[in-house]
Every structure is written in C-alpha cells, then in structure tokens.
Design a protein around this motif. Sequence first.
Motif, PDB file in Angstrom:
ATOM      1  N   MET A   1     -43.124 -38.653  52.849  1.00  0.00           N
ATOM      2  CA  MET A   1     -41.973 -37.944  52.273  1.00  0.00           C
ATOM      3  C   MET A   1     -42.350 -36.481  52.056  1.00  0.00           C
ATOM      4  N   ALA A   2     -41.486 -35.568  52.458  1.00  0.00           N
ATOM      5  CA  ALA A   2     -41.766 -34.143  52.319  1.00  0.00           C
ATOM      6  C   ALA A   2     -41.836 -33.755  50.841  1.00  0.00           C
ATOM      7  N   ARG A   3     -42.708 -32.805  50.562  1.00  0.00           N
ATOM      8  CA  ARG A   3     -42.856 -32.317  49.190  1.00  0.00           C
ATOM      9  C   ARG A   3     -41.573 -31.636  48.736  1.00  0.00           C
ATOM     10  N   ASP A   4     -41.121 -31.966  47.533  1.00  0.00           N
ATOM     11  CA  ASP A   4     -39.923 -31.347  46.966  1.00  0.00           C
ATOM     12  C   ASP A   4     -40.358 -30.258  45.986  1.00  0.00           C
ATOM     13  N   PRO A   5     -40.230 -28.964  46.319  1.00  0.00           N
ATOM     14  CA  PRO A   5     -40.683 -27.893  45.421  1.00  0.00           C
ATOM     15  C   PRO A   5     -39.930 -27.868  44.103  1.00  0.00           C
ATOM     16  N   LEU A   6     -38.720 -28.412  44.071  1.00  0.00           N
ATOM     17  CA  LEU A   6     -37.956 -28.402  42.829  1.00  0.00           C
ATOM     18  C   LEU A   6     -38.554 -29.341  41.788  1.00  0.00           C
ATOM     19  N   ALA A   7     -39.343 -30.328  42.250  1.00  0.00           N
ATOM     20  CA  ALA A   7     -39.948 -31.277  41.317  1.00  0.00           C
ATOM     21  C   ALA A   7     -41.010 -30.612  40.439  1.00  0.00           C
ATOM     22  N   ALA A   8     -41.460 -29.432  40.862  1.00  0.00           N
ATOM     23  CA  ALA A   8     -42.478 -28.718  40.077  1.00  0.00           C
ATOM     24  C   ALA A   8     -41.881 -27.937  38.917  1.00  0.00           C
ATOM     25  N   ILE A   9     -40.551 -27.841  38.864  1.00  0.00           N
ATOM     26  CA  ILE A   9     -39.892 -27.095  37.797  1.00  0.00           C
ATOM     27  C   ILE A   9     -39.691 -28.006  36.606  1.00  0.00           C
ATOM     28  N   SER A  10     -40.314 -27.655  35.460  1.00  0.00           N
ATOM     29  CA  SER A  10     -40.233 -28.519  34.275  1.00  0.00           C
ATOM     30  C   SER A  10     -40.194 -27.676  33.018  1.00  0.00           C
ATOM     31  N   THR A  11     -39.307 -28.049  32.123  1.00  0.00           N
ATOM     32  CA  THR A  11     -39.278 -27.390  30.813  1.00  0.00           C
ATOM     33  C   THR A  11     -40.178 -28.103  29.808  1.00  0.00           C
ATOM     34  N   ILE A  12     -40.750 -29.239  30.231  1.00  0.00           N
ATOM     35  CA  ILE A  12     -41.611 -30.022  29.338  1.00  0.00           C
ATOM     36  C   ILE A  12     -43.059 -29.590  29.462  1.00  0.00           C
ATOM     37  N   ALA A  13     -43.503 -29.311  30.701  1.00  0.00           N
ATOM     38  CA  ALA A  13     -44.891 -28.883  30.930  1.00  0.00           C
ATOM     39  C   ALA A  13     -44.895 -27.853  32.044  1.00  0.00           C
ATOM     40  N   THR A  14     -45.122 -26.605  31.665  1.00  0.00           N
ATOM     41  CA  THR A  14     -45.118 -25.488  32.608  1.00  0.00           C
ATOM     42  C   THR A  14     -46.462 -24.783  32.553  1.00  0.00           C
ATOM     43  N   PRO A  15     -47.132 -24.561  33.710  1.00  0.00           N
ATOM     44  CA  PRO A  15     -48.397 -23.820  33.676  1.00  0.00           C
ATOM     45  C   PRO A  15     -48.230 -22.482  32.957  1.00  0.00           C
ATOM     46  N   GLN A  16     -49.240 -22.089  32.207  1.00  0.00           N
ATOM     47  CA  GLN A  16     -49.114 -20.888  31.378  1.00  0.00           C
ATOM     48  C   GLN A  16     -49.024 -19.601  32.188  1.00  0.00           C
ATOM     49  N   HIS A  17     -49.379 -19.657  33.488  1.00  0.00           N
ATOM     50  CA  HIS A  17     -49.227 -18.450  34.308  1.00  0.00           C
ATOM     51  C   HIS A  17     -47.809 -18.327  34.857  1.00  0.00           C
TER      52      HIS A  17
END
Length: 557
Positions: A1-17
């Motif tokens: 299954m192709a990677r879904d870039p939208l799945a990386a968007i989260s308001t619960i855990a976001t990298p500090q950078h």
Amino acid sequence: MARDPLAAISTIATPQHQRIPGRTDQVLNNAGGYVFAKDTWTKLEDFLILGTTGGTYYVGEDKLTEQNAAVLFAAISEDGPRVVNLIVAVSTARPPRAPKPRPAVFALAAAFARGDLATRQAVKGALPLVVRTTDHLAMFVGYLKNLGGKASHSGSSLVVGRSLRAALASWFLRDEPDNVAFRACKAMQRKTPNGEAFSLRDALRIAHPKADTAQRRILFGWIAGNVSDDVARDELPAVDRFLTAKAVTTPAEAVRVITEAKVPWEFLPDAMLREPAVWEALVDTVGMTALIRNLARMTRIGALKPMGDATARAVARLTNGDALLRARIHPMDAWLAMRVYASGRTQRDPRAAVQEWKPVPAILDALEETYELSFGAVEPSGKRLLVAVDSSGSMDGGWYGGQVTAGGSTLGSPYEVGCAMAVMLARIEKGNVHVVDVDTSIRASKVTPRTNLREIASWEPSGGGTNLALPFDWARQEQLNVDGIVVFTDNETWAGRSHPAQSLTAYRKAVNPGARVVVATMTAAGHSIGDPNDPGVLNLVGVDASLPMVVNGFIRS
C-alpha cells in the motif's frame, strides 16, 4: 500500500521541529524547535524583569537588547499608558520581581520620549514610584537624552517642555519633604548611563516644582544653594543628620556619630565607608537587608576577617531567627546573598572596575544558616509537585557566557540556578516534591530537600539536546499523580516527537485533569513551551525572591 503523507498530520503528537497543525501562534525558537510565541506584553514583562545583560546561550547581548527594545517601542505605540502601568507593577512588586532597575527606568524614559500625551501623563504619575533614588533619576535623564534629546556639541541634551518639567517635579513633590531630603542627602551627584555628570540641583532647576509647604520650600532652597545649612537642618531632620555625618573627618568621629547620633551609613563620607573600623561599628546598626547586601564590601576592606570580633557579631545577627523573621528575609534572599558573596567578584556597572574579595568561611556558614532559618516563615502549598530541571547543553552557561547574574555577580549557570530553585521548592513543600533532570531523556536528579547548596556548584548538566515534552510523558507513563509540574528551562526545546503542550494534554487525560504547570525561564527570549491559551499554565521569567511564592500560590489555587 502506498504511503499516505496525510497520515503524518496529527494534533496529538507532532514532532517539535514542526508546528502543531492549526496553531499559527507557534514560532521557531533559537534551537530549531517550535514553541509558543509570547505576545508583546509578556515579552515586555520578561524584559522589565530580566533585562538583556549577558545574552543567552543562543543569542548575544547586543541582539537580545535590540530585539527587546523593538518590543518595547511596539508596545508604546500600541498602548503607552498600559506600558507605564506594567512598568510600575514590576518595579513596585513586593518582594521585588526585577533584580535590576535599569530595564524599568529605560522603559519609562522610552515611554516618555516616544509616547503620546496620555502616556506622558502616565509617566508623570509613575516616575516617583519607579525612579526612587538620585541614581535612578540620573539613569532616567541619561536614557531620555538618548531617546528623545537633541544633538549638541557635547553629544545630546534634553528637550525641556512643560511635560518634562511636570514629570521631574513629581519626583520632588510625591513624598514627604524629609523623605525627599533623605534621598537628596544620599546622593546629590551621580553619572548618567553614558558617564555624564548629573546634578540633583540641575534637575530641580529644570523641574522648577512649586513648594506646597514651608518645609518643602526650605528643602528646595537648600538643594538649589539658596538656603543655608543652619536653616535647613533646623527644619529637616535628614539634613541635620547628613550635615552631622558630613563633618566627620576621622574614623573615630564616624564611629561616634554612628553609635550616638544614629546617623545612617548612607550619609557618611565615602572616605569613611572605606574604613574597616567604621563598618565594624555599622555591623550592629544597619538593617538586616543592608547588612546582607554589604557583606562583600565589609570583607573587601577588611572589616570582616577570619576570627574577627565584627565577624562574630555579623554571624550572630545573620543567625538570629527572630530577627530574620522580623526582617522578612525569604530563603531566596538568603540564597542570592550566599551566591553573590561566595562568587568573590562583582561588577555592578560595566564602566566600573571589578571588585573582588576573599569570602570569610564563617560568613558563608552563617549565610547557609540564614537560608535554613528563613524557611520558618514560608507556608507550604500542601500540593504534590514534579519538578523538572532542563539539563541540556544550553543550560550550562553557553558559548555566550549565559550565566545567571544578580547585582553584578554571577549566581551560576542556568542549570545550577534551576537545581537551587528545585531544592528550595522541595524544602518548602516538605517532601511532596519529586525532582528529575531532562534533556533527551529523563534522568535522576541529585536534588533532595536537604541538598547542600554549595555542592550544586560542582554539578554539571548532562548536555545534549532538549525534549521538554518528556516530563509530561514520563509522569503519564509512571502514573505519577501530581497537582503541579514545574519546569526550569530556557525553552530551547526541539528534539521531541510531540510538543510539550500535547504531552501535557495526554497527561491530564490519563492521570490528573486538574494538573497545573509552571514554566520558569531565565532568559528574555520571547517564547515558551507553555500554551498561552491554557489557564492551567503559568509562564514565569527571572530569578527573584518571589518565584517560590508565585509557584506556591499558582499550584495551590
């Protein structure tokens, strides 16, 4: 299954950078992480408390000064009277919030120079509250020349108008005549921040205040040189004591007027204040706060020395629990005094020579006991606290020499000061405190309620990166149910997979919905890990005697 870039968007855990999605109020800190921008008024308050001397690990002194001056000018343009009100609030707070008066005096001069009519009217009322001494008045005039003066052959000069006359007149009119006389007697001559001569007589002539009583008329005439000493001393007790002290020419005479006439030490000729015998007499008569503040001077000139009689009497006063309570000496006051004295070095003014002394061990021991005894008047909050001290590389003093200072003396690195604050909280709260270090992991802290404050000076931070989400993550994982979490930091976080605010939300959901957070920072960098929209988060700045009490009150409420 192709990677879904939208799945990386989260308001619960976001990298500090990266910014938390939807939060436009986050900005890059100096280490490359996103934190919450402080608004103009919070930044201004930080500047008024901390100033910019020394810079930070990431930002040099000149750049930090430029940034904070821009914030000040923007605030004056937005709401000048509000600026003045904030200056007064910081300057008159008891216990003091700002270790140095210069930022507040500079800000008041800027408000007068760049503010509108309403702002200048506010400055008129605020000036005697903020500019309390002749030294402060010299600062105000010097800064005002730079910010609103006009060019002259000697550099710059004041633009004198009705509003400036009224503002300066308020300094002479606000207090009782004898109290004004006392300040005048303490210092008729001073220098501006640019090193120019400043005379109280010249300020009086510019202000030309209208005397409201015969006593004040005599005072003004005496300052201007139109009323004789004999007439002035008959009406003004402060002038009488000043002239008595001024006539002193020998240490023996100085000792006599101290013991018999109860002349305050501030009135004595400067030459006498360089005499060990004079300070040996003053050890018994100066107020407790003055005693603590002059320990370095007394040591430097030889009044306090190993096994000396004056040393023994100073020790007796510093270890008198009842006297300390009457003088309202807080543990923070004692700790600051101990660190300044132990440093053996001060430079209150960048233009002045460095002053050095060799601390007397008995006085250091006494100050430690002062610290211990002063806890008697502090009431614990009764709440459970987790205290996290940032131990990352930026907390060790830094490439720019970002040491925490007070009174021209170095208190230590931000990490050392943070550990000392943690000790104090642990002691005040009587064991209801757990302390950890944090960089890119949670580490065991050496802090306990009985930690000897001298040993902290030998501690070094673990170094490395910064992830200030970890105290909240760790507390959640450990199911540590606390009422408050206190973080001592410079806010330069960048290494986490989630933001501190997100981790705090997770902790509240999993463990304690009512947990409060205090973020205490020691640099005026303009940002914080604390969400400004969260009423359960308090952002503090600076190292002063009020810090433990503010933490106590916020967590308690």
